[in-house]
Design a protein around this motif. Structure first.
Motif, PDB file in Angstrom:
ATOM      1  N   ASP A 342       0.832  -1.218   0.000  1.00  0.00           N
ATOM      2  CA  ASP A 342       0.000   0.000   0.000  1.00  0.00           C
ATOM      3  C   ASP A 342       0.860   1.260   0.000  1.00  0.00           C
ATOM      4  N   THR A 343       2.003   1.230  -0.662  1.00  0.00           N
ATOM      5  CA  THR A 343       2.862   2.407  -0.617  1.00  0.00           C
ATOM      6  C   THR A 343       2.334   3.497  -1.561  1.00  0.00           C
ATOM      7  N   VAL A 344       2.796   4.724  -1.323  1.00  0.00           N
ATOM      8  CA  VAL A 344       2.485   5.840  -2.229  1.00  0.00           C
ATOM      9  C   VAL A 344       3.810   6.406  -2.728  1.00  0.00           C
ATOM     10  N   VAL A 345       3.860   6.699  -4.018  1.00  0.00           N
ATOM     11  CA  VAL A 345       5.061   7.302  -4.598  1.00  0.00           C
ATOM     12  C   VAL A 345       4.639   8.522  -5.412  1.00  0.00           C
ATOM     13  N   PRO A 346       5.561   9.444  -5.653  1.00  0.00           N
ATOM     14  CA  PRO A 346       5.212  10.570  -6.535  1.00  0.00           C
ATOM     15  C   PRO A 346       4.755  10.047  -7.897  1.00  0.00           C
ATOM     16  N   ARG A 347       3.743  10.683  -8.448  1.00  0.00           N
ATOM     17  CA  ARG A 347       3.193  10.191  -9.720  1.00  0.00           C
ATOM     18  C   ARG A 347       4.280  10.064 -10.790  1.00  0.00           C
ATOM     19  N   ALA A 348       5.200  11.013 -10.791  1.00  0.00           N
ATOM     20  CA  ALA A 348       6.247  11.026 -11.812  1.00  0.00           C
ATOM     21  C   ALA A 348       7.146   9.795 -11.716  1.00  0.00           C
ATOM     22  N   HIS A 373      -4.476   2.862  -7.165  1.00  0.00           N
ATOM     23  CA  HIS A 373      -4.981   4.223  -7.332  1.00  0.00           C
ATOM     24  C   HIS A 373      -3.878   5.070  -7.980  1.00  0.00           C
ATOM     25  N   ALA A 374      -3.780   4.993  -9.297  1.00  0.00           N
ATOM     26  CA  ALA A 374      -2.672   5.637  -9.995  1.00  0.00           C
ATOM     27  C   ALA A 374      -2.702   7.153  -9.826  1.00  0.00           C
ATOM     28  N   GLY A 375      -3.885   7.713  -9.774  1.00  0.00           N
ATOM     29  CA  GLY A 375      -3.988   9.162  -9.646  1.00  0.00           C
ATOM     30  C   GLY A 375      -3.353   9.681  -8.376  1.00  0.00           C
ATOM     31  N   ASP A 376      -3.396   8.893  -7.331  1.00  0.00           N
ATOM     32  CA  ASP A 376      -2.789   9.264  -6.056  1.00  0.00           C
ATOM     33  C   ASP A 376      -1.358   8.749  -5.929  1.00  0.00           C
TER      34      ASP A 376
ATOM     35  N   ASP B  46       5.664  21.697  -7.917  1.00  0.00           N
ATOM     36  CA  ASP B  46       5.502  20.586  -8.852  1.00  0.00           C
ATOM     37  C   ASP B  46       4.015  20.439  -9.160  1.00  0.00           C
ATOM     38  N   ALA B  47       3.601  20.994 -10.298  1.00  0.00           N
ATOM     39  CA  ALA B  47       2.175  20.966 -10.645  1.00  0.00           C
ATOM     40  C   ALA B  47       1.692  19.543 -10.876  1.00  0.00           C
ATOM     41  N   ALA B  48       2.567  18.674 -11.394  1.00  0.00           N
ATOM     42  CA  ALA B  48       2.153  17.287 -11.658  1.00  0.00           C
ATOM     43  C   ALA B  48       1.905  16.520 -10.362  1.00  0.00           C
ATOM     44  N   GLU B  49       2.548  16.954  -9.290  1.00  0.00           N
ATOM     45  CA  GLU B  49       2.308  16.320  -7.990  1.00  0.00           C
ATOM     46  C   GLU B  49       1.338  17.135  -7.151  1.00  0.00           C
ATOM     47  N   MET B  50       0.975  18.312  -7.627  1.00  0.00           N
ATOM     48  CA  MET B  50       0.102  19.253  -6.904  1.00  0.00           C
ATOM     49  C   MET B  50       0.678  19.569  -5.523  1.00  0.00           C
ATOM     50  N   VAL B  51       1.952  19.941  -5.480  1.00  0.00           N
ATOM     51  CA  VAL B  51       2.577  20.308  -4.209  1.00  0.00           C
ATOM     52  C   VAL B  51       3.472  21.528  -4.390  1.00  0.00           C
ATOM     53  N   ILE B  52       3.663  22.245  -3.292  1.00  0.00           N
ATOM     54  CA  ILE B  52       4.674  23.295  -3.194  1.00  0.00           C
ATOM     55  C   ILE B  52       5.439  23.065  -1.897  1.00  0.00           C
ATOM     56  N   GLY B 121       4.208  14.044   9.033  1.00  0.00           N
ATOM     57  CA  GLY B 121       3.551  13.832   7.749  1.00  0.00           C
ATOM     58  C   GLY B 121       4.485  13.254   6.714  1.00  0.00           C
ATOM     59  N   GLY B 122       4.087  13.370   5.452  1.00  0.00           N
ATOM     60  CA  GLY B 122       4.876  12.834   4.350  1.00  0.00           C
ATOM     61  C   GLY B 122       4.681  13.675   3.113  1.00  0.00           C
ATOM     62  N   PRO B 123       5.518  13.444   2.096  1.00  0.00           N
ATOM     63  CA  PRO B 123       5.533  14.351   0.945  1.00  0.00           C
ATOM     64  C   PRO B 123       4.425  14.133  -0.068  1.00  0.00           C
ATOM     65  N   THR B 124       3.670  13.050   0.071  1.00  0.00           N
ATOM     66  CA  THR B 124       2.641  12.767  -0.926  1.00  0.00           C
ATOM     67  C   THR B 124       1.261  13.191  -0.418  1.00  0.00           C
ATOM     68  N   VAL B 125       0.360  13.448  -1.369  1.00  0.00           N
ATOM     69  CA  VAL B 125      -0.985  13.889  -1.000  1.00  0.00           C
ATOM     70  C   VAL B 125      -1.680  12.814  -0.169  1.00  0.00           C
TER      71      VAL B 125
END
Lengths: 477, 297
Positions: A342-348, A373-376, B46-52, B121-125
């Motif tokens: 269930d990890t999350v990584v930056p989309r890029a 959930h690719a969008g997240d 980073d607009a693709a990640e929706m973060v500042i 917290g963490g860096p992802t939404v």
């Protein structure tokens, strides 16, 4: 397992809440020894609470006799958060299942913790509103469990996970006092204890009433299934869409093994020859949906989309979602056991991480199904295996650790929506330093000075309870 | 950033009373206490990640301008610093559509009372790894720790964003409009912000008889009261123009104190005890922003 303290506590519980609500026979205590993870403990006694007063009584008895306690909703958690420490008092909230009130205009509702997630949305559908978090287990998981785990789901991309949808909580604190965190008021004085409580995995107390935020049902919906010859192209499209300023309601990815397994089970007309498929849903006013869909088509054409299937009606949309949400059930088409991450990584970094998942699992000789959930950027690699094969469990364990470690290394996190529980407790140092963890421990101690509320979860090296440190047998398999 | 997190932590130190100040737009720190300033500057958008990612002392308006250049925005009240806005914890008037301020903070490195840099917290939404210290810190008014840097969740700017005014019943409008971003009511008129595709916005405005305006009136800044949104209807007895209420949210901006029944919070004593225990755990000597009590209004 009985001890004099537990026997005395069971007697006290029967006095306080009534014998009919207290079960200590081996059938019940064994039934409540596990959740939907592969881990197990041993409940000492199960209390079927029907009211805040019942919960409060159970917590007070736990404190009086120094016995660990934990609340349990439907037991669908995947990280071992509801696995009881041996001899614990398990407080089932499943009978606290009433929708107390609904304010359709201001879009708030008060519910009891045992209300099932999908039941809430179904019961209020005629008012044109719904509860946004929609875990794949939404037919059976409870709102109380959603609060404990800060659960997510496919449609949390645009609207956020559970914490964004919880306005207030009536809570029985570990010392037995009943308090209100947050509420219908948007800015009550004081610290955001509501926010601190959501996702605390039962370690800060027991929620007994929950004020949820409701979202309007969208006037228009478009659901598309896009096929790709490579996972990388599909993953890149996800970044392209978000970078273009479009936030769909949901963007889900299934890889080929997933598509094949689901299709063999559900016959949803999924493209079994595609390397990957994206299920994308746009919602909103008609013009917005139309513009978003048109732009996504343009972006997809640049990423070599090979086919786009658009749901013609609600029945087809339901079929596509059934395929997505039924993916875990389809695993049995491949192997008898699975382990889910269930990890999350930056989309890029999605494409790179999925390639790494394939490389790791290939190296260990383990099949992997990717449905997530690719969008997240929220990965759900399902490592599928046969536990009867010698050494396989250890391989699954080792491969899983590599996947989690790599996800954190590329700027990701341990868990996007399942929580830490027992499962990832000892991996917390991958993401947090000792100083960071000490701050989390400080918050826990403030809520629960005696450390009796669902101990042994989330934080490695608890401050006390040395005999509870061991992860139960079966963790990571 | 203009100085490092480590330098900020060193300035906070380990023992004496200390207060953090930003631009002073929210009143500054307590009198007679040594002050420190967090790092300022935008590290990454980073607009693709929706973060500042930025220092906590970065000006909100600088952040909004930089984000707008990339088609993004963040729901933080204009004016002052990012850290000051987060410490105060008050949302802006887009809360109805964009959610509360507390939801924008994804990760922070804060300086604890021990002088140690601590990550929350963490860096992802999407992230549920561990306890949610970020939400504890938002609105804590610097009494738990001082924000050093932050990662905030951004959102794309709407293709069209228009303000309208209407004389219709605000609660009927709230029931009928699809996801308005903001609704402000002064007892007579209601100002509505609708975002989206131009055609959708125009259609909704026509259907509900909304009249285009440049902007809503400036909310009174003297008093700010929080009440259940269902209770706003009671404001109909107040003099017109003496308040501006956020319909669907429950925040009331007003010139003079309102004559309302005080709300009674169940378990208020237990909540005060919990606040005390949290403070003792995070700041046992009471050195962080001394004299400030988040429970005090």
């Amino acid at each position: 397992m009985t001890t004099p303290a537990l026997d005395a506590a069971i007697g006290a519980l029967r006095d306080r809440v009534g014998s009919k609500k207290v079960r200590s026979g081996s059938t019940e205590t064994r039934l409540y020894r596990r959740d939907a993870s592969n881990m197990a403990g041993q409940a000492g006694v199960v209390v079927f609470a029907e009211s805040t007063a019942d919960v409060q009584a159970a917590v007070q008895v736990a404190q009086r006799f120094g016995i660990p306690f934990l609340a349990r909703g439907s037991g669908t958690g995947l990280a071992g958060g509801a696995v009881p420490p041996d001899g614990a008092i398990v407080i089932s909230t499943s009978k606290m299942n009433q929708i107390i009130s609904v304010d359709a205009i201001n879009r708030q509702a008060w519910v009891e913790p045992g209300v099932l997630n999908l039941d809430l949305s179904n019961q209020i559908a005629h008012l044109g509103v719904h509860f946004a978090p929609d875990p794949s287990s939404q037919q059976t998981c409870s709102i109380g469990g959603n609060v404990a785990n800060n659960s997510g789901g496919p449609h949390c991309l645009a609207d956020g996970v559970t914490s964004a949808h919880i306005l207030g909580l009536e809570v029985v604190l570990p010392d037995g006092s009943v308090v209100m965190f947050g509420g219908e008021e948007p800015e009550p004085d004081g610290l955001d204890l509501r926010g601190a409580f959501v996702g605390s995995e039962g370690m800060f107390g027991v929620a007994t009433k929950i004020c949820v935020r409701l979202m309007q049902n969208p006037p228009d919906v478009a659901t598309m299934l896009m096929e790709f010859d490579s996972v990388a192209e599909g993953a890149q499209l996800v970044s392209d869409i978000i970078a273009d300023g479009i936030v769909p309601a949901a963007v889900e990815m299934m890889d080929q093994l997933c598509l094949q397994a689901v299709e063999a089970w559900l016959h949803a007309g999924l493209p079994v020859d595609a390397a990957a498929a994206l299920l994308i849903e746009c919602v909103g006013e008609p013009g917005q949906v139309s513009a978003d869909v048109a732009r996504i088509h343009e972006l997809a054409s640049v990423r070599q989309v090979t086919n786009i299937r658009t749901a013609a009606d609600d029945d087809e949309r339901a079929l596509l979602w059934k395929g997505r949400k039924g993916a875990f059930g389809a695993v049995a088409q491949v192997k008898p056991n699975y382990y889910l991450h269930d990890t999350v990584v930056p989309r890029a970094r999605l494409a790179e991480v999925i390639e790494k998942v394939y490389e790791i699992t290939n190296r260990y000789g383990i099949d992997v199904i990717n449905v997530f959930h690719a969008g997240d950027g929220n990965l759900h690699p399902l490592l599928v295996y046969d536990a009867r094969e010698e050494g396989m469990v250890e391989k699954v364990h080792a491969a899983g650790r590599e996947i989690v470690t790599f996800s954190v290394e590329v700027g990701g996190v341990l868990s996007g929506e399942h929580g830490i529980g027992l499962e990832k407790r000892d991996l917390m140092p991958l993401m947090f330093s000792e100083i960071d963890l000490a701050a989390q421990e400080a918050l826990r101690v403030a809520f629960d000075p005696n450390l009796l509320a669902n101990p042994n979860k989330v934080l490695p090296n608890p401050a006390t309870c040395g005999d509870m440190h061991q992860v139960p047998e079966g963790a990571w398999i | 950033m203009d100085h490092s997190l480590e330098e900020f932590a060193a300035a906070v130190g380990v023992s004496d009373p200390v207060a953090v100040v930003g631009s002073g737009s929210r009143g500054g720190g307590p009198d007679g206490v040594r002050t420190v300033s967090a790092p300022a500057g935008i590290a990454r958008i980073d607009a693709a990640e929706m973060v500042i990612e930025c220092g906590a002392a970065t000006l909100v308006d600088e952040v909004l301008d930089a984000l707008a250049a990339l088609g993004q925005t963040v729901s933080v009240p204009s004016g002052g610093t990012i850290g000051g806005a987060l410490a105060a914890g008050q949302s802006d008037i887009t809360r109805l559509g964009h959610g509360p301020l507390r939801d924008v903070l994804l990760q922070t490195h804060f300086v604890a009372a021990s002088g140690k840099l601590t990550k929350a917290g963490g860096p992802t939404v999407k992230n549920v790894s561990g306890f949610d210290l970020c939400r504890l810190l938002v609105g804590a008014r610097g009494t738990i720790g001082f924000f050093g840097d932050v990662i905030l969740r951004t959102r794309p700017l709407a293709r069209t964003s228009n303000w309208f005014v209407s004389d219709a019943d605000p609660f009927m409008l709230l029931a009928d409009l699809y996801r308005p971003v903001s609704m402000l009511w002064d007892g007579v008129s209601t100002w509505v912000r609708l975002d989206g595709e131009a055609g959708d916005v125009a259609t909704a405005a026509q259907r509900h008889g909304l009249v285009t305006v440049d902007r809503p009136p400036e909310p009174p800044s003297t008093h700010r009261t929080s009440m259940p949104p269902s209770a706003l209807v009671s404001l109909a007895d107040q003099p017109a123009g003496s308040f501006l209420a956020e319909v669907g949210v429950g925040i009331v901006h007003h010139h003079a104190p309102l004559s309302l029944d005080p709300s009674r919070i169940p378990g208020a004593t237990a909540i005060a005890d919990l606040h005390r225990r949290i403070k003792e755990q995070f700041d046992p000597t009471g050195r962080m922003n001394p004299g400030i009590d988040p429970l005090g209004s």
